[in-house]
Design an enzyme around this catalytic site. Structure first.
Site, PDB file in Angstrom:
ATOM      1  N   GLU A   1      -9.166   4.080  -2.602  1.00 52.50           N
ATOM      2  CA  GLU A   1      -7.971   3.907  -3.306  1.00 52.50           C
ATOM      3  C   GLU A   1      -8.008   3.483  -4.701  1.00 52.50           C
ATOM      4  OE1 GLU A   1      -4.660   2.355  -1.276  1.00 52.50           O
ATOM      5  OE2 GLU A   1      -5.363   3.087   0.906  1.00 52.50           O
TER       6      GLU A   1
ATOM      7  N   ASP B   1       0.774  -1.129   0.049  1.00 55.06           N
ATOM      8  CA  ASP B   1       0.079  -0.006   0.081  1.00 55.06           C
ATOM      9  C   ASP B   1       0.911   1.178   0.068  1.00 55.06           C
ATOM     10  OD1 ASP B   1      -2.466   1.178  -0.289  1.00 55.06           O
ATOM     11  OD2 ASP B   1      -2.646   1.404   1.919  1.00 55.06           O
TER      12      ASP B   1
ATOM     13  N   GLU C   1     -10.389  12.341   7.680  1.00 55.59           N
ATOM     14  CA  GLU C   1     -10.169  13.565   7.050  1.00 55.59           C
ATOM     15  C   GLU C   1     -11.557  14.470   7.326  1.00 55.59           C
ATOM     16  OE1 GLU C   1      -8.392  11.407   3.783  1.00 55.59           O
ATOM     17  OE2 GLU C   1      -7.616  13.441   3.311  1.00 55.59           O
TER      18      GLU C   1
ATOM     19  N   ASP D   1      -9.170   0.186   1.753  1.00 55.95           N
ATOM     20  CA  ASP D   1      -8.159   0.119   2.786  1.00 55.95           C
ATOM     21  C   ASP D   1      -8.732   0.331   4.152  1.00 55.95           C
ATOM     22  OD1 ASP D   1      -5.733  -0.540   4.000  1.00 55.95           O
ATOM     23  OD2 ASP D   1      -4.940   1.456   3.768  1.00 55.95           O
TER      24      ASP D   1
ATOM     25  N   GLU E   1     -10.697   3.727   3.424  1.00 54.86           N
ATOM     26  CA  GLU E   1      -9.835   4.502   2.466  1.00 54.86           C
ATOM     27  C   GLU E   1     -10.261   4.124   0.973  1.00 54.86           C
ATOM     28  OE1 GLU E   1      -5.774   3.818   3.732  1.00 54.86           O
ATOM     29  OE2 GLU E   1      -5.990   5.417   5.447  1.00 54.86           O
TER      30      GLU E   1
ATOM     31  N   ARG F   1       0.925  17.223  12.842  1.00 57.65           N
ATOM     32  CA  ARG F   1       1.783  17.940  12.919  1.00 57.65           C
ATOM     33  C   ARG F   1       1.221  19.392  12.264  1.00 57.65           C
ATOM     34  NH1 ARG F   1       3.690  13.180  11.401  1.00 57.65           N
ATOM     35  NH2 ARG F   1       3.601  13.908   9.400  1.00 57.65           N
TER      36      ARG F   1
ATOM     37  N   GLN G   1      -4.214   1.826  14.842  1.00 53.68           N
ATOM     38  CA  GLN G   1      -3.542   2.560  14.211  1.00 53.68           C
ATOM     39  C   GLN G   1      -2.647   3.543  15.026  1.00 53.68           C
ATOM     40  OE1 GLN G   1      -4.707   4.226  10.489  1.00 53.68           O
ATOM     41  NE2 GLN G   1      -2.847   4.476   9.664  1.00 53.68           N
TER      42      GLN G   1
ATOM     43  N   LYS H   1      -4.689  -2.481   9.649  1.00 52.29           N
ATOM     44  CA  LYS H   1      -5.150  -2.397   8.188  1.00 52.29           C
ATOM     45  C   LYS H   1      -5.293  -4.177   7.835  1.00 52.29           C
ATOM     46  CE  LYS H   1      -3.838   1.794   7.252  1.00 52.29           C
ATOM     47  NZ  LYS H   1      -4.595   2.900   6.318  1.00 52.29           N
TER      48      LYS H   1
ATOM     49  N   THR I   1      -9.146  -5.744   3.449  1.00 54.48           N
ATOM     50  CA  THR I   1      -9.102  -4.848   2.290  1.00 54.48           C
ATOM     51  C   THR I   1      -9.899  -5.301   1.098  1.00 54.48           C
ATOM     52  OG1 THR I   1      -6.727  -4.460   3.086  1.00 54.48           O
ATOM     53  CG2 THR I   1      -7.458  -3.725   0.829  1.00 54.48           C
TER      54      THR I   1
ATOM     55  N   ARG J   1      -8.733   3.020  13.216  1.00 52.87           N
ATOM     56  CA  ARG J   1      -7.881   4.466  13.402  1.00 52.87           C
ATOM     57  C   ARG J   1      -7.259   4.271  14.791  1.00 52.87           C
ATOM     58  NH1 ARG J   1      -6.420   5.394   8.208  1.00 52.87           N
ATOM     59  NH2 ARG J   1      -8.217   6.454   7.178  1.00 52.87           N
TER      60      ARG J   1
ATOM     61  N   THR K   1      -4.730   6.593   0.002  1.00 54.65           N
ATOM     62  CA  THR K   1      -5.939   7.197  -0.028  1.00 54.65           C
ATOM     63  C   THR K   1      -5.826   8.440  -1.059  1.00 54.65           C
ATOM     64  OG1 THR K   1      -6.304   6.590   2.209  1.00 54.65           O
ATOM     65  CG2 THR K   1      -7.883   8.394   1.320  1.00 54.65           C
TER      66      THR K   1
ATOM     67  N   HIS L   1      -4.465  13.855   0.924  1.00 52.30           N
ATOM     68  CA  HIS L   1      -4.494  12.849   2.360  1.00 52.30           C
ATOM     69  C   HIS L   1      -3.313  12.878   3.019  1.00 52.30           C
ATOM     70  CE1 HIS L   1      -5.796   9.193   4.379  1.00 52.30           C
ATOM     71  NE2 HIS L   1      -4.525   8.822   4.217  1.00 52.30           N
TER      72      HIS L   1
END
Ligand code: MN
Length: 432
Positions: A208, A134, A381, A240, A206, A150, A247, A260, A264, A244, A367, A141
């Site tokens: 993709e 992946d 998001e 995917d 996600e 950040r 993760q 993950k 999938t 969260r 993503t 994304h």
């Protein structure tokens, strides 16, 4: 090869079909009633049975050889043949299924055995997947998610120098329609000092694209970027699924693991490079100040025509909406032009150290979000990390997925002067 607008098929449902007109001809593996598992081609609302076509001696030469490989219960051998065999099969299929085909009457007389209604068939994963990787090439994304952690420096310094990726888990890839069981695992609850174990509380999807790898390389022999196209067998949609909360706790320092690898989902139809050719375009210009890719990642022809213009959509259908007969609700509309790296760059990078790619390997793009609201390819998001619930048309709200929620991915290519094609659906309903 003439695939322009005026070409129509004697398979009536193909003409004007949103996904599978004559110009698409994607390949897949299906079962139907008591027939053995086999390869077929989507045309309108039918599946063209390659084994039945071979039994009727409809192919010759290279096309026959390719059809034999594509008629089996997995497409790995067909993927291994590469582009020229695939193109020979496509040319023959276009010829046979065209409304002006000289064989039309004969084929129509055998249509009971040659063409199966899709609604009578069950689709399977099209190939045995050896390895699944992946990527993370959806730059919006990467920025949106990076910003949650950040705010001042969302992209890490390597992002614009190489296509970031992690090794995924091939054994839990599943075909569209397979229910997705909510995983359990470790998570650090907000404010807690130690993790606890339990069902995932922040289950997400996600959006993709999936890439099916063709012939591949020998160990130690990188695929040059100019040759990368020869190793791409086709494309599909890929969800995917992501836990969260698991993760966030597990991903440092080696990346995602159990968050993950529980599921999938892939759409069943392999859309070929030939079908996508009219929808190729230039890779969007890098913003001023971004580094030029290193030599092994740069190819002028790839920059000029190696990107794809595919519209991508995410829809949500909750159990309550289903009960009330409501239509699925659109969560996002995005596009493959949001990829910072092309698929050829992904292939070149993956193999540059000599890593072996094999027929039937799968790449996820990462993503594919757009920069704006309405274009985000994950709930992470859309809700800014679970802070702002979204409202659905019937008044329900969601921060993350609940039991009975069905996520539906679709994709469509449109261009003036060309017949639109689509990818079919990639669906999955949450259980538990
Ligand atoms: Mn992903």
């Amino acid at each position: 090869m003439n695939t322009s607008t005026h070409r129509r098929s004697w398979v009536v449902s193909a003409n004007g079909h949103p996904d599978f007109p004559l110009q698409n001809l994607p390949l897949g593996v299906f079962t139907c009633n008591n027939l053995s598992k086999r390869g077929g081609v989507a045309i309108g609302d039918r599946i063209f049975d390659l084994q039945a076509a071979l039994d009727a001696s409809l192919f010759n030469g290279v096309a026959r050889f390719a059809a034999e490989a594509a008629s089996r219960d997995q497409l790995n051998d067909f993927f291994a043949l590469g582009a020229s065999a695939r193109q020979a099969l496509r040319t023959e299929l276009l010829h046979l299924l065209d409304e002006k085909s000289p064989q039309r009457e004969r084929l129509q007389a055998m249509s009971e055995t040659l063409l199966h209604p899709m609604t009578d068939c069950q689709m399977h994963l099209p190939a045995k997947v050896g390895d699944y990787t992946d990527f993370y090439v959806g730059i919006h994304h990467a920025i949106n998610v990076g910003r949650l952690f950040r705010p001042d420096n969302p992209l890490l310094p390597n992002y614009k120098y190489l296509p970031i990726a992690y090794h995924g888990r091939a054994s839990t890839l599943c075909v569209s329609g397979t229910p997705v069981k909510r995983p359990s695992g470790q998570a650090l609850a907000p404010g807690a000092d130690v993790p606890s174990f339990g069902p995932c509380k922040r289950l997400d999807y996600e959006l993709e694209m999936g890439v099916w790898i063709g012939p591949g390389n020998e160990v130690g022999e990188p695929i040059a970027i100019a040759d990368a196209e020869q190793h791409i067998a086709g494309f599909c949609l890929l969800n995917d699924w992501s836990a969260r909360d698991l993760q966030a706790w597990e991903y440092q320092p080696l990346g995602p693991f159990l968050s993950k690898s529980f599921a999938t989902s892939l759409s069943p139809w392999v859309v070929t490079a030939e079908a996508l050719a009219p929808f190729r375009c230039a890779q969007p210009q890098r913003p001023t100040g971004d580094p030029t890719p290193l030599r092994y990642l740069f190819d002028a022809a790839d920059q000029k025509g190696g990107a794809l213009d595919i519209e991508l959509e995410v829809l949500l259908l909750t159990a309550q909406m289903k009960e009330h007969g409501l239509a699925p609700h659109r969560l996002a509309l995005s596009n493959t032009l949001n990829m910072y790296w092309t698929v050829a760059q992904m292939v070149a990078h993956h193999s540059v150290n000599g890593c072996k790619l094999q027929p039937g390997d799968v790449f996820g793009t990462g993503t594919l979000s757009g920069p704006q609201a309405g274009q985000f390819g994950s709930l992470l998001e859309m809700t800014e990390g679970g802070k702002h619930p979204i409202e659905l048309p019937d008044g329900q709200t969601r921060t993350f997925l609940q039991a009975g929620d069905e996520v539906i991915l679709t994709a469509r290519c449109r261009r003036e002067g060309h017949v639109s094609i689509g990818f079919g659906e990639c669906r999955g309903v949450i259980v538990g």
